[in-house]
Every structure is written in C-alpha cells, then in structure tokens.
Design a protein around this motif. Structure first.
Motif, PDB file in Angstrom:
ATOM      1  N   GLY A 246      -4.567   4.958 -14.987  1.00 17.56           N
ATOM      2  CA  GLY A 246      -5.559   5.805 -14.318  1.00 17.56           C
ATOM      3  C   GLY A 246      -5.607   5.613 -12.819  1.00 17.56           C
ATOM      4  O   GLY A 246      -5.661   6.577 -12.053  1.00 17.56           O
ATOM      5  N   GLU A 247      -5.583   4.350 -12.369  1.00 21.10           N
ATOM      6  CA  GLU A 247      -5.624   4.073 -10.936  1.00 21.10           C
ATOM      7  C   GLU A 247      -5.166   2.642 -10.683  1.00 21.10           C
ATOM      8  O   GLU A 247      -5.525   1.725 -11.433  1.00 21.10           O
ATOM      9  CB  GLU A 247      -7.051   4.250 -10.401  1.00 21.10           C
ATOM     10  N   ILE A 248      -4.355   2.451  -9.646  1.00 23.55           N
ATOM     11  CA  ILE A 248      -3.978   1.094  -9.231  1.00 23.55           C
ATOM     12  C   ILE A 248      -5.017   0.641  -8.213  1.00 23.55           C
ATOM     13  O   ILE A 248      -5.074   1.141  -7.090  1.00 23.55           O
ATOM     14  CB  ILE A 248      -2.557   1.057  -8.630  1.00 23.55           C
ATOM     15  N   ARG A 249      -5.865  -0.324  -8.641  1.00 25.47           N
ATOM     16  CA  ARG A 249      -6.997  -0.739  -7.807  1.00 25.47           C
ATOM     17  C   ARG A 249      -6.830  -2.142  -7.214  1.00 25.47           C
ATOM     18  O   ARG A 249      -7.488  -2.472  -6.238  1.00 25.47           O
ATOM     19  CB  ARG A 249      -8.284  -0.737  -8.640  1.00 25.47           C
ATOM     20  N   ASP A 250      -6.006  -2.971  -7.849  1.00 28.90           N
ATOM     21  CA  ASP A 250      -5.943  -4.370  -7.414  1.00 28.90           C
ATOM     22  C   ASP A 250      -4.526  -4.905  -7.555  1.00 28.90           C
ATOM     23  O   ASP A 250      -3.637  -4.253  -8.112  1.00 28.90           O
ATOM     24  CB  ASP A 250      -6.915  -5.228  -8.241  1.00 28.90           C
ATOM     25  N   ARG A 251      -4.333  -6.117  -7.061  1.00 28.19           N
ATOM     26  CA  ARG A 251      -3.011  -6.734  -7.034  1.00 28.19           C
ATOM     27  C   ARG A 251      -2.432  -6.931  -8.436  1.00 28.19           C
ATOM     28  O   ARG A 251      -1.254  -6.669  -8.667  1.00 28.19           O
ATOM     29  CB  ARG A 251      -3.106  -8.088  -6.314  1.00 28.19           C
ATOM     30  N   GLU A 252      -3.277  -7.381  -9.365  1.00 28.74           N
ATOM     31  CA  GLU A 252      -2.793  -7.680 -10.717  1.00 28.74           C
ATOM     32  C   GLU A 252      -2.276  -6.420 -11.405  1.00 28.74           C
ATOM     33  O   GLU A 252      -1.192  -6.422 -12.000  1.00 28.74           O
ATOM     34  CB  GLU A 252      -3.926  -8.311 -11.535  1.00 28.74           C
ATOM     35  N   THR A 253      -3.047  -5.334 -11.312  1.00 29.31           N
ATOM     36  CA  THR A 253      -2.620  -4.071 -11.926  1.00 29.31           C
ATOM     37  C   THR A 253      -1.329  -3.570 -11.271  1.00 29.31           C
ATOM     38  O   THR A 253      -0.396  -3.127 -11.956  1.00 29.31           O
ATOM     39  CB  THR A 253      -3.720  -3.001 -11.787  1.00 29.31           C
TER      40      THR A 253
ATOM     41  N   PHE B 232       3.187   3.043   0.433  1.00 32.65           N
ATOM     42  CA  PHE B 232       3.934   1.787   0.556  1.00 32.65           C
ATOM     43  C   PHE B 232       3.101   0.727   1.294  1.00 32.65           C
ATOM     44  O   PHE B 232       3.003  -0.421   0.857  1.00 32.65           O
ATOM     45  CB  PHE B 232       5.257   2.023   1.288  1.00 32.65           C
ATOM     46  N   THR B 233       2.474   1.127   2.396  1.00 30.24           N
ATOM     47  CA  THR B 233       1.633   0.207   3.170  1.00 30.24           C
ATOM     48  C   THR B 233       0.469  -0.287   2.327  1.00 30.24           C
ATOM     49  O   THR B 233       0.121  -1.470   2.353  1.00 30.24           O
ATOM     50  CB  THR B 233       1.080   0.921   4.424  1.00 30.24           C
ATOM     51  N   ARG B 234      -0.145   0.627   1.571  1.00 25.91           N
ATOM     52  CA  ARG B 234      -1.303   0.263   0.724  1.00 25.91           C
ATOM     53  C   ARG B 234      -0.918  -0.793  -0.302  1.00 25.91           C
ATOM     54  O   ARG B 234      -1.637  -1.766  -0.511  1.00 25.91           O
ATOM     55  CB  ARG B 234      -1.813   1.523   0.021  1.00 25.91           C
ATOM     56  N   LEU B 235       0.227  -0.612  -0.939  1.00 27.91           N
ATOM     57  CA  LEU B 235       0.655  -1.576  -1.955  1.00 27.91           C
ATOM     58  C   LEU B 235       1.060  -2.908  -1.323  1.00 27.91           C
ATOM     59  O   LEU B 235       0.844  -3.976  -1.907  1.00 27.91           O
ATOM     60  CB  LEU B 235       1.796  -0.989  -2.789  1.00 27.91           C
ATOM     61  N   MET B 236       1.657  -2.850  -0.141  1.00 27.51           N
ATOM     62  CA  MET B 236       1.982  -4.100   0.557  1.00 27.51           C
ATOM     63  C   MET B 236       0.710  -4.856   0.930  1.00 27.51           C
ATOM     64  O   MET B 236       0.658  -6.085   0.867  1.00 27.51           O
ATOM     65  CB  MET B 236       2.811  -3.817   1.812  1.00 27.51           C
ATOM     66  N   ASP B 237      -0.341  -4.118   1.309  1.00 29.51           N
ATOM     67  CA  ASP B 237      -1.630  -4.742   1.612  1.00 29.51           C
ATOM     68  C   ASP B 237      -2.214  -5.441   0.389  1.00 29.51           C
ATOM     69  O   ASP B 237      -2.986  -6.395   0.520  1.00 29.51           O
ATOM     70  CB  ASP B 237      -2.635  -3.694   2.119  1.00 29.51           C
ATOM     71  N   MET B 238      -1.864  -4.937  -0.806  1.00 30.57           N
ATOM     72  CA  MET B 238      -2.313  -5.591  -2.047  1.00 30.57           C
ATOM     73  C   MET B 238      -1.493  -6.837  -2.369  1.00 30.57           C
ATOM     74  O   MET B 238      -1.777  -7.535  -3.340  1.00 30.57           O
ATOM     75  CB  MET B 238      -2.207  -4.606  -3.230  1.00 30.57           C
ATOM     76  N   GLY B 239      -0.422  -7.069  -1.582  1.00 30.33           N
ATOM     77  CA  GLY B 239       0.397  -8.260  -1.804  1.00 30.33           C
ATOM     78  C   GLY B 239       1.707  -8.016  -2.507  1.00 30.33           C
ATOM     79  O   GLY B 239       2.387  -8.957  -2.927  1.00 30.33           O
ATOM     80  N   MET B 240       2.096  -6.739  -2.642  1.00 30.57           N
ATOM     81  CA  MET B 240       3.357  -6.435  -3.314  1.00 30.57           C
ATOM     82  C   MET B 240       4.536  -6.645  -2.355  1.00 30.57           C
ATOM     83  O   MET B 240       4.449  -6.341  -1.156  1.00 30.57           O
ATOM     84  CB  MET B 240       3.363  -4.976  -3.821  1.00 30.57           C
TER      85      MET B 240
END
Length: 553
Positions: free
Chosen positions: A384-391, A418-426
């Motif tokens: 449904g939505e990627i909200r956090d690092r674990e998901t 891409f920037t958003r996911l990198m901010d989550m630690g990916m």
C-alpha cells in the motif's frame, strides 16, 4: 402476496426487492433494542428510502400514494393545529363530500386516523406519503407563523454529559441528519465529508473532484450529538474528546453499500471530522478510462509485464495512486499468477487477489506482513505504501529475488523517489538494481463538455501552451449537468520515468532529481506539466486547473 406479507411491512419490502433477509434481521435486532417501528429503523439504517417505504405501505394497505407537487395548495383544517400535524406527520390534502383526504408518513397508525376523524367529525381517506415531503409542505403552509419562543423551545442545548450525548445521538433527527449528509455526498460523487466547529458556527464541506465545496451546515446546537452519532457508528470512544481517533463505518446509504474511513481530531471549539467515502461502485479500474494516453500506456504496460523489479507510483494524498495500481492488477490477475497485497486499509476488493489488512494493534505492520507474504510464493506483491526503512528494505529484497513489487511513495515528482528512499537509509546500488520505473501522477478536473466555452488565448498564453496561430483553448462554464462548477469528473496526468543505464549511473553518483529528470527527458520522458499541457490543448481541462496541481518547471 401471502398472509405473512400482508401483515408485515418488512416482508412487503422484501417481496418488492428493496431489502434482503439480512437487512430485515439486522433491523429486527435494532427494533428489539429500541422499540422503534420497523419502517423507521430501515430508513435510519440507510437500507431503504422514504419513497421505498411509501410504496410498501401502499401495497400493504391497498391505499393510494401521495406525491408532493410544487404548486399544490392544502386546506387549514379546524381542530388540527400545526403542532399536532408536525408532531404526527399528518398533511391534510383536501376536503370533499364530507371526506378529508390526509397523507400520513405512517399509514398503519389506525389510532391516529381515528383521532383525526373524531376531531374533525369527518370520514378519513388515507394516502401514503414521505415524511420529508409532509414536513416540507406543512412548513410552506404555515410559513411566517413561527414565533421566536417556538424557536427557543425547539433548540437543543449543547450538553457535555456523555449519557446525554449518547441519548441525543440516538434520536431520530440526529440519525436522519447524519444519513442525509452521507446520502447527499454520495449523490454528488464526493470523496470526503468535512465537519468542523468554530466559535459561532459549524461548517460542512464536501470534496468533489479534488476541490472542497461548502454546503449548508448543521445547527451548531446539535453538532456534538452529530459527532457522537458518527463515533457510535465507527465504534469509537464517545467519551474521549482530547485525543485523535480513527475508525471505519460500513453501512448502506440510499440502498448502496459504502465504506467510510473516519478520522476525528480535537480542535479549539470542538472535534473535527473527516470521512473518506470508499464507494467501490463509483470507481473505474481501467487504465484507459483513467485518462492515460496511448503512448504512455504502451510503455507502462511493457514495464508491468516484467517478471521482477520494483515499480513505484508517487504523488500527494488523493492523487489516485492506489486506483492506478489496482487498475494494473486488474490487467495482471490470472490463474497463472499469484498476487498478494498488504494495505492500510484494503480499499478495493478484487477476485483472484489475496489481500491483507494491516493492523498495528496486533503488530501486523507492512513489514511483518511482507515477511509472511514471501513464504506464500507470490509472483506479484502490492504494498500500500512504503513508509519506513524496514518496509523499504523488505520491498527491495523482494524485487531483487524474483518478484514484481508495486508500491506507492509520497514525493513531488518521479525522480525524487530515489532521494526519498536514500533518506530512509537504502543503499544506492540496491535502488539502481531493483527499481525499473517510477510513475508520478496528479488528478485534474475535466471540463464539462456540455457547457465549456472556447476562447482564443492571448499572445503570452499561446507561447506558454505552445499553440499555433488561430488555435483556441477552453474555459469552464457552468450548467445543471456539472452542478454549475464547469467541471465533471477527473483524469490523470503523468510522468513516467523508465530506469535505464544512464539513470542508474546518476543514481549511483547521488545526482539530484533535476539532473535525473533532464536525462530522462532526453529519452522522451514528459514531465507532469508537459503531459498536462497536452490535455489543455485537447480541451480536456483548463490551464488554471493544470496550474492548480502542477507548475511549469
């Protein structure tokens, strides 16, 4: 009709196809608890309309139907004061040959008919009428006679006591008002209902085609009772007024099954409510009908047919991301493909798709649900939505291990994903390997074709929209068809970034979103503004509407 049906209004409604046995069982349970009449309960539950009940009474009692007409005039009958008529929902229709015709909202009330006959010394002929029409006609008859003391006597004091609020919330006027608000919202195609309280007034607004419209508000005096009624329906704590609460309501409104997501928050003068209407019958899960162009769909369908990788849909809340993903699933569902979704909440029910509802209260989160999903050997996973690092981490691992993963993300454009996911630690190398495409979208209102008006734009507008000399644009008019807004329905505008080798190199080099978009444009990617301009030039929407949801970058 058999003997049971003749003596029972519920069975008549069942025989004419207005209710199911399950509806009747539910209404009978409420009747045992409240001692209300069955017909009234069915209306208050939203199962039948007043017109349905009127028809059933006509068939049950073999009496004629009365329908309200604009120019009808009604007699003022001696010994039948307004307060009696209003309280008992009685409308005198006409006097003829010693007979008084009356319309009753409850024609089965034989004691009431006998009382009227004795009071007027006339024979009574009963017609089946709708309560709302009877009350409206009585108001017209006695217009201007309402005194200030009557208004004061009928006003309802705002009471903070929980038991009093519960009692008020269970009263028919409040129940009917809440049902009326929801029925109107569904009739005009609203996606959300907003109720707010201020120092001197209450406010009621509907969001239609993404824009809020204000309607006549409920009386401030019963605002708290309305909120309590909504809390009771959503199974929330009626006594809690200091903390936000979220709940769900499943109900029938005007004979339609609808789901409501309810959010209540405390504000300065009272609680504010937003109800999101999930009317599955009003949603079209078809990529063509969502407004995507042929060229885009060719590229997009090629991407979603891949066996593995991650496809993201981005945009703000209410931009149609989930609807687009379900339209994709509708095309992909087949006996050879196992599809599992993890959502909060499950917004659309679809045959052939295994759907999981997130429930944080029992520790069923996106992340924990995804771990279990992978053991069920899916081909396609919708998150449904990627909200956090674990998901995000589990989603990426799923995409790298042979699954097609579809999900949503909150970003302003496709390249920012891409920037958003990198901010989550990916890690950058994981993102460049697994993401195959990012779709950014917005919803713009479509011009009503019945009342749109053509005009030749000024020179600067012609340059902005890249129109040729003599070409014209359209502006919104306003007619009954579009409720005088000039717009009817919505369509998607989109930018679709396909991740190729050049984009992967930029992601690995941590380049910003503007540089990534410039590279994508070289291979034919249109940004949101350019895609929207094409819709403006085709006369599907207006330049003002495009500016509302996007900007020329």
């Amino acid at each position: 009709m058999n003997q049971i049906a003749i003596n029972n209004i519920g069975d008549v409604l069942f025989e004419i196809g207005k209710v199911s046995r399950a509806d009747l069982d539910r209404a009978m349970e409420v009747r045992r608890q409240t001692r209300q009449k069955l017909g009234r309960i069915l209306i208050d539950l939203g199962t039948v309309s007043e017109e349905d009940l009127r028809l059933a009474y006509s068939k049950l009692l073999q009496i004629p139907i009365w329908e309200k007409r604009k120019d009808d005039r009604y007699p003022v009958v001696e010994n039948m004061p307004k307060v009696f008529l209003m309280a008992n929902r009685v409308l005198p229709l006409c006097l003829h040959d010693g007979i008084l015709d009356i319309a009753l909202a409850d024609p089965q009330d034989s004691l009431l008919a006998e009382t009227i006959s004795i009071a007027t010394n006339r024979e009574i002929q009963i017609f089946a009428g709708c309560e709302k029409d009877i009350l409206a006609s009585l108001e017209s008859m006695y217009e201007g006679e309402l005194k200030e003391e009557d208004t004061a006597a009928s006003s309802i004091e705002v009471m903070d006591d929980v038991e009093h609020l519960r009692d008020m919330a269970s009263e028919a006027p409040v129940i009917r008002l809440v049902n009326s608000v929801l029925t109107k919202a569904i009739e005009i195609g609203a996606s959300d209902v907003h109720l707010e309280l201020f120092e001197r007034t209450a406010r009621l607004r509907y969001r239609v085609d993404g824009v809020l419209q204000e309607l006549a508000p409920p009386p401030r005096e019963i605002y708290h009772a309305i909120i309590s009624r909504i809390k009771i329906l959503a199974k929330l704590n009626i006594a809690e007024k200091r903390l936000p609460q979220d709940g769900r309501i499943k109900m029938r409104v005007a004979g339609k099954e609808v789901d409501l997501r309810v959010s209540i928050i405390p504000m300065s003068y009272g609680e504010g409510v937003v109800m999101r209407i999930l009317d599955r019958t009003a949603v079209t899960l078809d990529l063509e009908k969502l407004g995507f162009g042929k060229e885009f769909l060719l590229k997009f369908r090629r991407m979603v047919s891949k066996p593995e990788g991650m496809l993201l849909v981005t945009g703000p809340t209410g931009s149609g991301k989930t609807t687009t993903l379900y339209a994709v699933l509708k095309e992909l569902v087949s006996p050879e493909t196992k599809i599992i979704t993890v959502e909060d909440p499950v917004e659309y029910s679809m045959d052939g798709v295994n759907q999981i509802q997130v429930n944080p209260q029992i520790d069923l989160t996106f992340a924990s649900g995804l771990r279990s999903v992978l053991r069920h050997d899916p081909d396609i996973i919708l998150i449904g939505e990627i909200r956090d690092r674990e998901t995000a981490s589990i989603a990426i691992q799923s995409a790298l291990t042979g699954h097609l993963v579809l999900s949503t993300l909150h970003t302003n454009d496709s390249a920012s994903a891409f920037t958003r996911l990198m901010d989550m630690g990916m890690e950058d190398y994981l993102l460049s390997s697994c993401i195959i495409g990012v779709l950014a979208q917005r919803l713009v209102r479509k011009i009503c074709e019945k009342c749109r008006e053509a005009y030749v734009p000024e020179e600067n507008l012609r340059k902005t929209t890249r129109l040729q000399e003599g070409d014209y644009l359209y502006k919104a008019g306003g007619c009954d068809e579009c409720n005088n807004t000039g717009f009817k329905g919505r369509k998607c505008i989109a930018e679709f970034l396909v991740v190729d080798e050049a984009i992967r190199r930029l992601v690995l080099a941590h380049k910003d979103s503007s540089e990534i978009m410039r590279q994508a444009a070289k291979t034919g990617t249109k940004n949101l503004w350019e895609d929207g301009l094409e819709s403006v030039r085709r006369g599907e929407t207006t330049l003002e509407e495009l500016l509302r949801v996007s900007s020329d970058t």
